[in-house]
Design a protein around this motif. Structure first.
Motif, mmCIF file in Angstrom:
data_model
loop_
_atom_site.group_PDB
_atom_site.id
_atom_site.type_symbol
_atom_site.label_atom_id
_atom_site.label_comp_id
_atom_site.label_asym_id
_atom_site.label_seq_id
_atom_site.Cartn_x
_atom_site.Cartn_y
_atom_site.Cartn_z
ATOM 1 N N ASP A 195 0.846 -1.197 0.000
ATOM 2 C CA ASP A 195 0.000 0.000 0.000
ATOM 3 C C ASP A 195 0.883 1.250 0.000
ATOM 4 N N GLY A 231 -12.165 7.893 7.344
ATOM 5 C CA GLY A 231 -11.692 6.872 6.429
ATOM 6 C C GLY A 231 -11.209 5.606 7.106
ATOM 7 N N ASP A 281 -12.307 2.277 5.154
ATOM 8 C CA ASP A 281 -11.517 1.986 3.952
ATOM 9 C C ASP A 281 -10.121 1.496 4.320
ATOM 10 N N ARG A 286 -10.348 -2.184 5.534
ATOM 11 C CA ARG A 286 -10.570 -3.112 4.420
ATOM 12 C C ARG A 286 -9.308 -3.290 3.581
ATOM 13 N N ALA A 287 -8.595 -2.181 3.351
ATOM 14 C CA ALA A 287 -7.342 -2.299 2.596
ATOM 15 C C ALA A 287 -6.304 -3.095 3.367
#
Length: 319
Positions: free
Chosen positions: A174, A196, A199, A202-203
């Motif tokens: 990432d 955030g 998100d 989940r990432a």
């Protein structure tokens, strides 16, 4: 020479009394507060170039009018302390008002438009003088700065540690969020506000299930523990500011001049001061007894006026 020397304190007390009658009046506070709000409105109007070009002369006249009004106000406040000038400079709000008003008269400041606008904007902060709750909040913010500095130090260390761990674990998969130390710090700083978070979790789960432990521990420490510590520091400072405001009001009431212009000394637990106050009260009672004895008072037909009842009241006063 003696008469002239004696008249000077009386003149100062007379000037201070007249100025205090004006500055302590409610209409004076309302008028100054209205001037501050009007000054803020004029500053807002000056941000529109079209209005400035159309009303340039009027805005310039308004600025000089505000400056004159604020100068008269600070002179009246200084005159209210003519009998005790040191008390004027002990008040930080008086020093702030004096600095804001006098700075507009300095040539090098008037020639610098940006600095002059900032100083004119500082006049809006003078509204805190007339809003006790706002004044308490500003004092609380100032008193919370040492604790806030400690919070920033701990928060910075926490951010650095988690940013380094995130860079080591997630930089390859990432790079957008953890590609460098700066990107990792920015990502974690935004996560501190829980912005955030879904998100990011989940990432992270797409990379490794252990990332859930990383994000959960960080949110627990940064978003809940540290933020609550900061709130506790601010609340403690707010309580201290309220106590300080109450002490200043009590001190001002104790040291306020009486009708003769002499300030009342605050009682600090000194026995000598307490004995002096008791002696003063006794003298006042003796004067009252003599005044009652000298005043005509109708009594029963078989008693002279003011004899028995006055003696009884005098004995009760001596008791």
């Amino acid at each position: 020479m003696t008469d002239g020397t004696a008249r000077t304190p009386r003149r100062r007390q007379a000037v201070a009394g007249r100025c205090r009658e004006i500055t302590e009046a409610r209409w004076f506070a309302v008028a100054v507060f209205a001037l501050i709000l009007a000054n803020a409105v004029v500053l807002g109007v000056e941000t529109y170039s079209g209005l400035v070009g159309r009303w340039h002369l009027g805005l310039r006249v308004a600025e000089y009018a505000f400056l004159t009004a604020f100068t008269v106000e600070i002179l009246l406040r200084a005159g209210a302390h003519a009998d005790r000038p040191a008390a004027f400079f002990r008040d930080p709000w008086n020093l702030f008002d004096l600095a804001v008003v006098l700075s507009a008269y300095f040539p090098f400041i008037r020639e610098n438009g940006t600095v002059l606008r900032l100083l004119r904007l500082a006049r809006v902060l003078r509204a805190a003088r007339f809003l006790p709750q706002l004044r308490i909040i500003l004092v609380a913010v100032g008193r919370s700065l040492p604790g806030t500095a400690s919070f920033l130090l701990v928060g910075g260390l926490l951010l650095y540690l988690y940013a380094m761990v995130g860079w080591i674990c997630f930089s390859a998969e990432d790079p957008e969020h953890f590609g460098s130390l700066g990107r990792a710090v920015l990502t974690l700083f935004l996560l501190m506000t829980l912005d955030g978070l879904g998100d990011a979790v989940r990432a992270g789960l797409e990379i490794s299930r252990w990332s859930l432990l990383y994000y959960a521990s960080y949110v627990l420490l940064a978003s809940f523990v540290l933020v609550n510590v900061l709130i506790g520091v601010v609340i403690t400072s707010l309580d201290e500011a309220r106590s300080l405001e109450a002490e200043e009001e009590a001190e001002a009431a104790d040291t306020a001049p009486d009708r003769t212009g002499a300030p009342h000394p605050p009682y600090t637990g000194d026995p000598a001061l307490l004995r002096d106050r008791i002696a003063t009260a006794r003298r006042a009672l003796d004067d009252l007894e003599r005044a009652l004895a000298a005043a005509p008072h109708p009594g029963p037909p078989d008693q002279p006026p003011g004899s028995t009842r006055t003696e009884a009241s005098g004995s009760r006063l001596h008791q």
